[in-house]
Design a protein around this motif. Structure first.
Motif, PDB file in Angstrom:
ATOM      1  N   ILE A  87       0.896  -1.228   0.139  1.00  0.00           N
ATOM      2  CA  ILE A  87      -0.196  -0.100   0.045  1.00  0.00           C
ATOM      3  C   ILE A  87       0.875   1.248   0.057  1.00  0.00           C
ATOM      4  O   ILE A  87       1.842   1.425   0.659  1.00  0.00           O
ATOM      5  N   GLY A  88       0.622   2.210  -0.958  1.00  0.00           N
ATOM      6  CA  GLY A  88       1.319   3.520  -0.847  1.00  0.00           C
ATOM      7  C   GLY A  88       0.758   4.769  -0.387  1.00  0.00           C
ATOM      8  O   GLY A  88       1.368   5.857  -0.331  1.00  0.00           O
ATOM      9  N   LYS A  89      -0.804   4.708  -0.121  1.00  0.00           N
ATOM     10  CA  LYS A  89      -1.288   5.994   0.302  1.00  0.00           C
ATOM     11  C   LYS A  89      -2.659   5.228   1.263  1.00  0.00           C
ATOM     12  O   LYS A  89      -3.101   4.333   1.041  1.00  0.00           O
ATOM     13  N   PRO A  90      -2.971   6.188   2.188  1.00  0.00           N
ATOM     14  CA  PRO A  90      -3.998   5.873   3.276  1.00  0.00           C
ATOM     15  C   PRO A  90      -5.394   5.748   2.199  1.00  0.00           C
ATOM     16  O   PRO A  90      -5.478   6.323   1.350  1.00  0.00           O
ATOM     17  N   VAL A  91      -5.893   4.544   2.757  1.00  0.00           N
ATOM     18  CA  VAL A  91      -7.412   4.418   2.138  1.00  0.00           C
ATOM     19  C   VAL A  91      -8.258   3.693   3.096  1.00  0.00           C
ATOM     20  O   VAL A  91      -7.731   2.758   3.813  1.00  0.00           O
ATOM     21  N   PHE A  92      -9.607   4.039   2.974  1.00  0.00           N
ATOM     22  CA  PHE A  92     -10.473   3.618   4.171  1.00  0.00           C
ATOM     23  C   PHE A  92     -11.982   3.341   3.428  1.00  0.00           C
ATOM     24  O   PHE A  92     -12.223   4.315   2.655  1.00  0.00           O
ATOM     25  N   ARG A  93     -12.537   2.313   3.443  1.00  0.00           N
ATOM     26  CA  ARG A  93     -13.857   2.078   2.726  1.00  0.00           C
ATOM     27  C   ARG A  93     -13.716   2.361   1.338  1.00  0.00           C
ATOM     28  O   ARG A  93     -14.373   3.220   0.679  1.00  0.00           O
ATOM     29  N   ALA A  94     -12.720   1.808   0.544  1.00  0.00           N
ATOM     30  CA  ALA A  94     -12.425   2.333  -0.900  1.00  0.00           C
ATOM     31  C   ALA A  94     -13.301   1.559  -1.809  1.00  0.00           C
ATOM     32  O   ALA A  94     -14.052   0.585  -1.668  1.00  0.00           O
ATOM     33  N   ASP A  95     -13.503   2.446  -2.968  1.00  0.00           N
ATOM     34  CA  ASP A  95     -14.007   1.713  -4.077  1.00  0.00           C
ATOM     35  C   ASP A  95     -12.994   1.130  -4.941  1.00  0.00           C
ATOM     36  O   ASP A  95     -12.108   1.328  -4.617  1.00  0.00           O
ATOM     37  N   SER A  96     -13.472   0.585  -6.063  1.00  0.00           N
ATOM     38  CA  SER A  96     -12.372   0.006  -6.729  1.00  0.00           C
ATOM     39  C   SER A  96     -11.508   0.822  -7.283  1.00  0.00           C
ATOM     40  O   SER A  96     -10.195   0.656  -7.309  1.00  0.00           O
ATOM     41  N   GLY A  97     -11.678   2.308  -7.770  1.00  0.00           N
ATOM     42  CA  GLY A  97     -10.808   3.098  -8.110  1.00  0.00           C
ATOM     43  C   GLY A  97      -9.748   3.459  -7.020  1.00  0.00           C
ATOM     44  O   GLY A  97      -8.443   3.695  -7.556  1.00  0.00           O
ATOM     45  N   ASP A 101      -5.654   3.078  -6.807  1.00  0.00           N
ATOM     46  CA  ASP A 101      -4.943   3.956  -6.587  1.00  0.00           C
ATOM     47  C   ASP A 101      -4.006   4.016  -5.369  1.00  0.00           C
ATOM     48  O   ASP A 101      -3.075   4.431  -5.429  1.00  0.00           O
ATOM     49  N   ALA A 102      -4.248   2.939  -4.473  1.00  0.00           N
ATOM     50  CA  ALA A 102      -3.813   2.611  -3.298  1.00  0.00           C
ATOM     51  C   ALA A 102      -2.515   1.998  -3.329  1.00  0.00           C
ATOM     52  O   ALA A 102      -1.471   1.915  -2.317  1.00  0.00           O
ATOM     53  N   VAL A 103      -2.481   1.259  -4.305  1.00  0.00           N
ATOM     54  CA  VAL A 103      -1.330   0.286  -4.682  1.00  0.00           C
ATOM     55  C   VAL A 103      -0.079   1.119  -5.135  1.00  0.00           C
ATOM     56  O   VAL A 103       0.068   1.742  -6.091  1.00  0.00           O
ATOM     57  N   TYR A 104       1.079   0.602  -4.298  1.00  0.00           N
ATOM     58  CA  TYR A 104       2.396   1.355  -4.626  1.00  0.00           C
ATOM     59  C   TYR A 104       3.062   0.468  -5.447  1.00  0.00           C
ATOM     60  O   TYR A 104       4.043   0.857  -6.177  1.00  0.00           O
ATOM     61  N   ALA A 105       3.027  -0.968  -5.305  1.00  0.00           N
ATOM     62  CA  ALA A 105       4.119  -1.939  -5.809  1.00  0.00           C
ATOM     63  C   ALA A 105       3.717  -3.403  -5.580  1.00  0.00           C
ATOM     64  O   ALA A 105       3.014  -3.683  -4.646  1.00  0.00           O
ATOM     65  N   TYR A 106       4.301  -4.256  -6.147  1.00  0.00           N
ATOM     66  CA  TYR A 106       3.876  -5.720  -6.037  1.00  0.00           C
ATOM     67  C   TYR A 106       5.392  -6.420  -5.929  1.00  0.00           C
ATOM     68  O   TYR A 106       6.388  -5.971  -6.486  1.00  0.00           O
ATOM     69  N   HIS A 190      -8.089   0.917   8.555  1.00  0.00           N
ATOM     70  CA  HIS A 190      -7.633   2.108   8.038  1.00  0.00           C
ATOM     71  C   HIS A 190      -6.196   1.683   7.147  1.00  0.00           C
ATOM     72  O   HIS A 190      -5.234   1.734   7.887  1.00  0.00           O
ATOM     73  N   LEU A 191      -6.194   1.552   6.097  1.00  0.00           N
ATOM     74  CA  LEU A 191      -4.890   0.793   5.463  1.00  0.00           C
ATOM     75  C   LEU A 191      -4.147   2.094   5.070  1.00  0.00           C
ATOM     76  O   LEU A 191      -4.706   3.072   4.775  1.00  0.00           O
ATOM     77  N   ARG A 192      -2.743   1.828   5.180  1.00  0.00           N
ATOM     78  CA  ARG A 192      -1.814   2.782   5.211  1.00  0.00           C
ATOM     79  C   ARG A 192      -0.471   2.443   4.579  1.00  0.00           C
ATOM     80  O   ARG A 192      -0.293   1.286   4.640  1.00  0.00           O
ATOM     81  N   PRO A 193       0.326   3.302   3.974  1.00  0.00           N
ATOM     82  CA  PRO A 193       1.608   2.976   3.624  1.00  0.00           C
ATOM     83  C   PRO A 193       2.324   2.067   4.740  1.00  0.00           C
ATOM     84  O   PRO A 193       2.277   2.437   5.949  1.00  0.00           O
ATOM     85  N   GLY A 194       3.216   0.989   4.404  1.00  0.00           N
ATOM     86  CA  GLY A 194       3.861   0.199   5.284  1.00  0.00           C
ATOM     87  C   GLY A 194       2.837  -1.115   5.253  1.00  0.00           C
ATOM     88  O   GLY A 194       3.400  -2.228   5.728  1.00  0.00           O
ATOM     89  N   ASP A 195       1.632  -1.080   4.970  1.00  0.00           N
ATOM     90  CA  ASP A 195       0.823  -2.364   5.062  1.00  0.00           C
ATOM     91  C   ASP A 195       0.892  -3.298   3.609  1.00  0.00           C
ATOM     92  O   ASP A 195       1.132  -2.766   2.548  1.00  0.00           O
TER      93      ASP A 195
END
Length: 232
Positions: A87-97, A101-106, A190-195
């Motif tokens: 995860i690359g940015k905070p996201v909470f109760r996300a929709d698909s878009g 957008d919250a994914v940083y890397a694989y 609340h997902l956040r960078p580092g997750d």
């Protein structure tokens, strides 16, 4: 602020291709039974109503290429090859878009498992921690940012032990896709960078012993490797 009474072991940062800085490990969420064939080989059915999760502790994470001792308390230590995403940015109760957008890397990952303890605890309807949250049992290869890779269905995911292929599938077999996992999980956290989220393993899991070399890969990502030494 007062000084700490003692120092904690340092959790490794995961290298990121194209970056001098590493990705710090915060929380590790793991999706269970996300490949139907693997669920079947373990004698389970897939719950298609919603994904479910277990966690691994960040201090138990290590980097690809390590040599680690066979863990205590088990006679049935299993490999599980997985796709992980960061995860690359905070996201909470996300929709698909918002999820994409919250994914940083694989990256490639290994979920090493004391299978005998996992099954024992599961059969007693107790948590899986002894089986899953094992020292040195969350293994991560270098990450590739989203602008350099995408989780296309056709991409192969595979693992070998001592050069013999044990797992061989494609990402098409994932039941819950990346955005669906984030949408669901972000309804509880609340997902956040580092997750980091590990997305589950295909069929073909099995035991390894001291001296074995585990190698895995996913098309287009840095491969992963782990060697087991004698138990302490």
């Amino acid at each position: 602020m007062s000084d700490s009474l003692f120092s904690l072991p340092q959790t490794p940062g995961i290298p990121v291709n194209g970056e001098s800085a590493t990705y710090p490990i915060g929380r590790i969420f793991c999706v269970g039974r996300n490949y139907a064939a693997h669920a079947a080989e373990m004698g389970n059915e897939v719950d298609r109503e919603a994904p479910f999760y277990f966690t691994k502790s960040a201090p138990n994470a290590i980097l690809s290429g390590a040599t680690v001792p066979y863990p205590p308390g088990t006679e049935n230590f299993h490999y599980e090859m997985e796709l992980a995403f960061a995860i690359g940015k905070p996201v909470f109760r996300a929709d698909s878009g918002q999820a994409w957008d919250a994914v940083y890397a694989y990256g490639c990952a290994l979920d090493m498992t004391r299978r005998d303890l996992q099954i024992r605890e599961r059969n007693k309807q107790r948590p899986w921690d002894l089986g899953k949250d094992v020292e040195n049992a969350a293994v991560f290869a270098p990450l590739t940012k989203v602008d350099g890779w995408s989780p296309d269905d056709a991409k192969r995911i595979h693992l070998s032990v001592n050069g013999e292929v044990k797992q061989d599938a494609t990402l098409e077999e994932l039941i819950w896709k990346i955005d669906e996992i984030i949408c669901h999980l972000s309804g509880f956290y609340h997902l956040r960078p580092g997750d980091l989220i590990m997305t589950g393993t295909p069929a073909g899991v099995g035991p390894v012993v001291a001296g074995d070399v585990i190698e895995g890969g996913i098309d287009g990502l840095d491969p992963i490797a782990l060697k087991l030494s004698e138990a302490e």
